[in-house]
Design an enzyme around this catalytic site. Structure first.
Site: not given
Length: 968
Positions: A358, A402, A586-588, A590, A773, A775
């Site tokens: 994004t 993020g 990180n935020l997610c 990965e 989410a 893309i």
């Protein structure tokens, strides 16, 4: 199927379900009016509702005396409920469209679980709608002077161009199986009125197509194409400065004319980098493929329209193919043959074979090209360091980054502060500030700012950290918007297995624990435990490891946080362990990169669409190699072009040059191969597909190193020693004394090892599977490695609510003659699942099992196979329909035993279900428009959207939340 409600069925009587006790009718009826389908007004009469429902009950349940008595009681109560619902919806008004009343009748029947009657009522309405459409078509007036007018923006009125309306709708339906222009035209005509605005006219046809999606998924493409016509009018008028419109056919030639003007206008309005004007724009424009505008579904195009396309004061200047070309040109700025590479990048993006993340899509080719996705920071243990980190968060989030913050170094509650000779308040008050900063900096309104705080399991503030997301307690010590994650060392998991003790420390007294992992951590930690027992530590606390583990899992279930991530496998398998330590993800969850006081880790993401790499003969390795090779080059270019808002991020990114190539559409790739996700075959496909991605990604980075040079910190890395991700599994096995992990391979890794050691690597890290989410919405596939949530549901994001139907399931049901109105009704009733629909064959039930119907152990097994090939990690959500402490314990211990580096959300099924009914009026931001424009569409509550689970007043995680970064 049709139902004549005037003819009562005298078949054997089933019992009418769940009828509440009758209420006394209201003493007086409000003065309400009804807008009939012909536009005329008539008085409201509740008796007609009672008559209609009585006929529906009798037609389905029979007409015996017992049935009549029960019918009478139910109808009396339901009529009162419908009237009250209408009054609540009316507010100050007292006028309804007849469809509104019918919608409320349908809802009332569903709420009281009279599903057979409701189904018959739905089918009856559809049949009546079809008959009315046929009658209107037969009675249609010959073409002549239009009676309706359209209001232009300048206030003037023009006659409605019915021919163009029919042309655009017909064009939108062309080439799509199972769709027809007639019902879209009919429904659109129903919404028109004299003096309708241009925007309302465009929205009327889009909404008309959306009402049909639940019955035929291809109408999602129709509504997207109708939105595309609205977009063309907006863009072309803005770019050319005069009202302009064009059909899709006309755009075959007009795209090339529009593009150079778009670039000129974009530069003049300071939306585009002036460097784009130095491209050979004629060559670039000739490469545009207008036909690719037709591959969007409505959710994807609406998302682009709302959040991605460049605009000036709300007026879009960007069409879809111009958008993809702008991104591609921005990524090709420093290529030698910029036009050739821009066209190559454009072709990959616009085909949906690969999609950049994004931030790259937002900002590539603009004046502020902040293209990186993720930033990881370590917070220093002093006020300057703490507030610098919070300021860094704001600067990094400003352009869509993020954030993951490592808070472990900050001393805990009660620790000594030398400068004031006082005691520390711990990390919690500062986390509150970080939480509020994330809310304040919302990325220009494009998506909510988001940050995840990480804390190691030995930190003395851990127990308060676990409570951060609770809805009870002192709100000054809560962070309701910030994500949190546990950074768990292997030693803690071993203590849990052994039911041993665990000691919590303050990092100012144990400074080296933060940078240690594996056997070195164990040795230092045990030394500090001995020191604490001897009275040599000021701040510490000893707990039972199993009790702390249970509390971690309890809070994970109750609040959705903190997530469970594993410190040791992240570090032991890191290619960059010679250059630092991974202190968080990180935020997610990965990204696994080193951070320190002077380095902020940065990662640059993009994802392969797996569905597009499945051919007639299965997995298309040749196409995959091409996609991966181009994608890695694009991601590497991000590093050099990127706008860095803080110097520590630039220093880190230029030194290590990490990228994260991931995937999406994994579920669809399985379904087209007829592989159930809960199967050994799915685990095997996860293995071989990730092996191929890993092989080609590493080779592509090595080829780039030969062309452009190795990344500066290459020497001393695992890569330089010929140790690839597959090989690093042994380090975890050695540290733990064994590891239950598959190590098989199929490709020529020996050749690649030699190539990497001789040519080097351009990037320190090359793979990470992000949530994808948004893309994935653009590409019209399921996100990341996720299983299907439901097959018919309403998805919520920042663009609104969207009906989602699994087109692969519909295709299979059609092929077996099972797709009909009853199947649609059953899918609604069973929350988008086919598992309890008797007439669906078992093989389809297995193939289309949903997330809460499979054992999440299958997801862990597939993730473990992927993890052996990935040099970073993967965003792995786990699903559990009926949570229990025992199940959660088994699930997360399995993840650790299989060597996973991280996990992400724990998804739990909602304790309550929202109302089930038709989906008309529920899609996107068009709902609000339809109401204000007096376009009569039924406003029905979504049927199967995930409801938040409530436990002691605390909400667990939900799916597709508009406020969830992972869902955006």
């Amino acid at each position: 199927m049709s139902l004549n409600l005037l003819d009562a069925d005298t078949a054997t009587l089933p019992i009418i379900q769940s009828c509440p006790q009758p209420l006394a009718p209201a003493s007086s009826e409000p003065a309400m009016q009804i807008i009939r389908r012909n536009g005329k007004i008539s008085p409201f009469d509740s008796a007609k509702i009672a008559v209609a429902m009585t006929k529906a009950f009798l037609a389905v349940e029979g007409s015996s005396a017992v049935a009549s008595r029960r019918v009478h009681e139910c109808v009396e109560q339901l009529t009162a409920e419908v009237v009250m619902a209408l009054m609540r919806r009316a507010g100050d008004g007292r006028t309804f469209h007849i469809e509104d009343i019918q919608d409320q009748v349908e809802l009332a029947l569903m709420r009281t679980e009279n599903h057979k009657v409701a189904r018959a009522y739905v089918l009856y309405r559809e049949e009546q709608s079809r008959q009315r459409a046929e009658e209107r078509a037969a009675e249609a007036k010959p073409a002549g002077a239009p009676e309706l007018h359209v209001m232009l923006p300048d206030g003037s009125r023009v006659c409605l161009d019915t021919k163009r309306l029919a042309l655009i709708i017909g064009e939108a339906c062309a080439g799509l199986e199972g769709v027809s222009a007639a019902p879209v035209l009919t429904e659109t005509s129903r919404s028109l009125y004299d003096g309708i605005s241009q925007d309302e006219l465009a929205l009327a046809s889009i909404m008309a197509a959306r009402t049909l999606v639940e019955h035929e998924p291809n109408y999602a493409y129709v509504s997207a194409r109708l939105l595309l016509d609205k977009l063309r009018g907006e863009v072309l008028s803005h770019v050319h400065g005069v009202p302009t419109c064009a059909s899709q056919t006309e755009m075959a030639t007009r795209y090339a004319e529009y593009f150079p003007v778009y670039v000129k206008v974009g530069i003049a309005t300071e939306l585009l980098d002036p460097e784009l004007a130095r491209f050979d724009l004629a060559r670039i424009a000739a490469a545009l493929k207008p036909e690719r505008d037709l591959q969007f579904q409505f959710l994807g195009l609406q998302t682009l329209y709302d959040r991605y396309f460049l605009h000036k004061r709300g007026k879009r200047v960007e069409l879809p193919q111009a958008f993809f070309m702008r991104v591609a040109m921005g990524l090709a700025l420093r290529e030698i043959d910029r036009e050739a590479k821009a066209i190559e990048f454009y072709d990959l993006l616009s085909s949906f074979d690969f999609m950049a993340s994004t931030p790259t899509l937002f900002n590539s080719g603009t004046l502020r090209p902040q293209l990186s996705s993720c930033f990881l920071t370590t917070v220093s243990d002093d006020l300057d360091g703490i507030f610098k980190s919070i300021k860094d968060n704001a600067l990094l989030a400003k352009y869509s980054g993020g954030l993951g913050n490592d808070w472990t170094p900050v001393r805990g509650l009660g620790a000594h502060i030398k400068g004031t000779n006082g005691e520390s308040q711990g990390i919690i008050p500062f986390l509150k500030v970080a939480n509020d900063t994330a809310i304040a900096v919302n990325q220009g309104g494009k998506r909510k700012g988001a940050v995840c705080g990480y804390l190691e399991t030995w930190h003395v503030d851990l127990e308060e950290f676990l409570d951060l997301r609770k809805n009870t307690g002192d709100d000054r010590r809560r962070t309701h918007d910030m994500n949190t994650a546990n950074w768990v060392p292997d030693l803690f998991m071993q203590r849990v297995d052994a039911d041993g003790e665990w000691t919590l420390f303050s990092p100012d007294e144990t400074p080296d624990l933060h940078d240690r992992y594996g056997p070195a951590f164990k040795m230092a930690y045990e030394a500090y435990e001995a020191k604490a027992k001897a009275g040599g530590m000021r701040v510490f606390k000893t707990v039972r490891a199993t009790d702390l583990w249970r509390r971690m899992l309890t809070m994970l279930f109750e609040t959705g946080h903190p997530w469970i991530t594993f410190k040791d496998p992240c570090n032991l398998r890191s290619p960059q362990q010679h250059a630092g330590v991974i202190h968080s993800s990180n935020l997610c969850t990965e990204i696994t990169l080193n951070t320190s006081a002077d380095e902020i880790a940065v990662c640059n993401l993009g994802s392969i669409n797996m569905l597009n790499h499945i051919g007639p003969d299965g997995f298309d390795q040749a196409k995959l190699k091409r996609t991966v090779t181009i994608a890695v080059r694009m991601l590497d270019n991000v590093i050099d072009i990127n706008l860095y808002t803080i110097p520590e991020a630039r220093r880190s990114n230029m030194r290590h040059r990490p990228v994260g190539l991931g995937l999406m559409g994994f579920q669809e790739a399985l379904q087209v191969q007829r592989i159930p996700i809960a199967s050994d075959a799915a685990v095997t496909f996860a293995d071989i597909s990730m092996e191929a991605i890993s092989f080609h990604a590493i080779e592509a980075s090595s080829d780039l190193a030969a062309e452009r040079g190795r990344y500066p910190s290459f020497q001393g890395s695992l890569w330089s020693k010929g140790i690839l991700p597959l090989d690093s599994i042994q380090f975890v096995a050695d540290a733990r004394g064994g590891l239950d992990a598959d190590r098989s391979s199929t490709l020529d890794w020996d050749r690649l090892r030699k190539k990497v050691t001789s040519s080097g690597m351009r990037n320190s890290n090359v793979m990470a599977i992000a949530p994808t989410a948004t893309i994935s919405n653009i590409c019209g596939v399921s996100q990341s490695i996720e299983p299907n949530y439901q097959h018919l549901f309403v998805k919520s994001n920042m663009s609104g609510d969207f009906t989602v139907v699994n087109e692969f399931l519909v295709r299979d049901l059609k092929s077996r003659g099972l797709w009909d109105e009853v199947m649609v009704s059953d899918l609604k009733y069973f929350d988008g699942s086919v598992s309890r629909i008797d007439r669906v064959p078992d093989d389809l039930k297995d193939l289309y099992a949903t997330a809460f119907e499979i054992d999440s152990a299958w997801l862990i097994e597939a993730a473990a196979r992927r993890q052996k090939w990935i040099d970073q990690s993967q965003s792995l959500n786990l699903y559990i329909a009926n949570p229990s402490g025992k199940k959660l314990d088994a699930l997360y211990r399995l993840a650790w035993r299989r060597g996973l580096k991280t996990t992400y959300y724990l998804r739990s099924r909602g304790a309550t279900h929202v109302e089930k009914s038709t989906l008309r009026g529920t899609d996107g931001k068009l709902n609000a428009v339809s109401a204000s424009a007096a376009i009569s569409h039924a406003a029905i509550v979504v049927p199967v959207a995930m409801a938040a689970r409530e436990l002691d007043g605390v909400k667990a995680c939900r799916i597709d939340g508009p406020d969830c970064e992972a869902c955006q």
